[in-house]
Design an enzyme around this catalytic site. Structure first.
Site, mmCIF file in Angstrom:
data_model
loop_
_atom_site.group_PDB
_atom_site.id
_atom_site.type_symbol
_atom_site.label_atom_id
_atom_site.label_comp_id
_atom_site.label_asym_id
_atom_site.label_seq_id
_atom_site.Cartn_x
_atom_site.Cartn_y
_atom_site.Cartn_z
ATOM 1 N N ASP A 9 0.872 -1.227 -0.045
ATOM 2 C CA ASP A 9 -0.208 0.075 -0.124
ATOM 3 C C ASP A 9 0.956 1.074 -0.049
ATOM 4 O O ASP A 9 1.537 1.762 1.025
ATOM 5 C CB ASP A 9 -0.851 0.129 1.201
ATOM 6 C CG ASP A 9 -1.787 1.307 1.171
ATOM 7 O OD1 ASP A 9 -2.381 1.548 0.228
ATOM 8 O OD2 ASP A 9 -2.284 1.608 2.464
ATOM 9 N N GLU A 70 -1.269 -1.126 -4.737
ATOM 10 C CA GLU A 70 -2.416 -0.572 -5.140
ATOM 11 C C GLU A 70 -2.206 0.722 -6.210
ATOM 12 O O GLU A 70 -1.104 1.278 -6.356
ATOM 13 C CB GLU A 70 -2.703 0.203 -3.641
ATOM 14 C CG GLU A 70 -4.163 0.826 -3.964
ATOM 15 C CD GLU A 70 -4.922 1.649 -2.455
ATOM 16 O OE1 GLU A 70 -4.835 0.802 -1.667
ATOM 17 O OE2 GLU A 70 -5.030 2.697 -2.753
ATOM 18 N N ASP A 143 -2.844 1.163 6.862
ATOM 19 C CA ASP A 143 -1.918 0.773 5.734
ATOM 20 C C ASP A 143 -1.563 -0.647 5.779
ATOM 21 O O ASP A 143 -1.212 -0.985 4.687
ATOM 22 C CB ASP A 143 -0.395 1.702 5.865
ATOM 23 C CG ASP A 143 -1.018 3.404 5.966
ATOM 24 O OD1 ASP A 143 -1.012 4.041 5.053
ATOM 25 O OD2 ASP A 143 -1.214 3.576 7.129
#
Lengths: 192, 192
Positions: A9, A70, A143
């Site tokens: 992330d 991501e 996260d």
């Protein structure tokens, strides 16, 4: 046969890195989860170097079969999107340099895979990640939970690809994920 | 005493890299100029790796005293801004890893430094870069000329910083740049 996936992330202040494995039953298990941080008052180039080295160290330590990152959109938070995009570039480069297959997944794809619907909030994602991995607590910060969700999403999507031509019980991948997640909550885990 | 600056105009399809030197007279001279390309049909992670390795090879070959990279804004072309941001992150990391001082400059700053006004078009920037460096032709593609303009901008800004408290003849850095550029066009160059 297990598949080990490392999810990233991307972020400049906090970059979540989660490593999971899925076996042939599709049940995911936690391997490791990390949050790499850089000081907000450090020069941008130093922050990027810190995060890049952190990602690379984890990739080299855990040697994943695949990586998932991501996908960042230009429409995201303008204040932070450039740093996030730069970190995603560093993670993509780390994968390419090591010949590790890498894919980008949108937040909606990840939410749909893990919770069953694409507009789930952070708490719902965190709760499902904890259930799926049999954890007593939701991984923190968000996260870290998001990185694990990315890795689970990727493992299931990859795993489900051969079955795409013959879907199990006519369920979509998200529906199967949901069903499996429900099962994993109800089934006591044996062993680690 | 000369200052060698490597400028990077970040891009995923074409990334311009220009290396210049300035001596104590502030006259810039061309050291080398390159365009690193990646195939549009290659996977994103491969393209990033190609560009990153290209930048790093030039940095290691030319060992600049400083690096200058164009600042990318989220408001830029949405279709390409993510790739551009990712490449800028890779360039910043390359600088940090080698302990080379690095700065970001906006397109307006670069145009103002090189042409004297911040809204100059690509042709005007290219024309001034060629004049300033004593080149017979405008460096092509525009990414290459822009990378040289970035390097010149940075060299002049750095060079002019000690004089900031006592500006020469009350001129701004851009005005001095313009004046020097005009001079360099009018003065026949002796030697290389």
């Amino acid at each position: 046969m297990t598949l080990r996936v490392l999810g990233v992330d991307p972020g400049l202040t906090r970059c979540g890195v989660g490593i999971i494995e899925v076996d042939t039953t599709r049940r995911p298990s936690l391997v490791s989860v990390h949050t790499i941080r850089s000081a907000a008052d450090a020069p941008l180039e130093r922050r990027l170097l810190t995060i890049a080295r952190g990602i690379e160290a984890l990739v080299d330590e855990f040697r994943p079969d695949a990586m998932a990152i991501e996908r960042v959109f230009a429409q995201n938070n303008v204040r932070t999107v450039m740093g996030t995009a730069q970190v995603s570039g560093l993670a993509l480069r780390a994968a390419a340099e090591r010949d590790i297959p890498v894919a980008l997944h949108t937040p909606s794809e990840v939410k749909a895979a893990v919770t069953g619907y694409g507009s789930a909030d952070k708490k719902q994602v965190g709760t499902m990640v904890a259930r799926l991995l049999g954890l007593d607590e939701i991984p923190k910060p968000a996260d870290a939970a998001d990185a694990l969700a990315l890795a689970i999403c990727h493992a299931w999507r990859r795993d489900s690809q051969p079955a795409a031509s013959a879907p199990a019980h006519g369920l979509t991948p998200a529906q199967r994920a949901w069903r499996d997640a429900e099962k994993s909550v109800r089934t006591p885990r044996l062993g680690g």
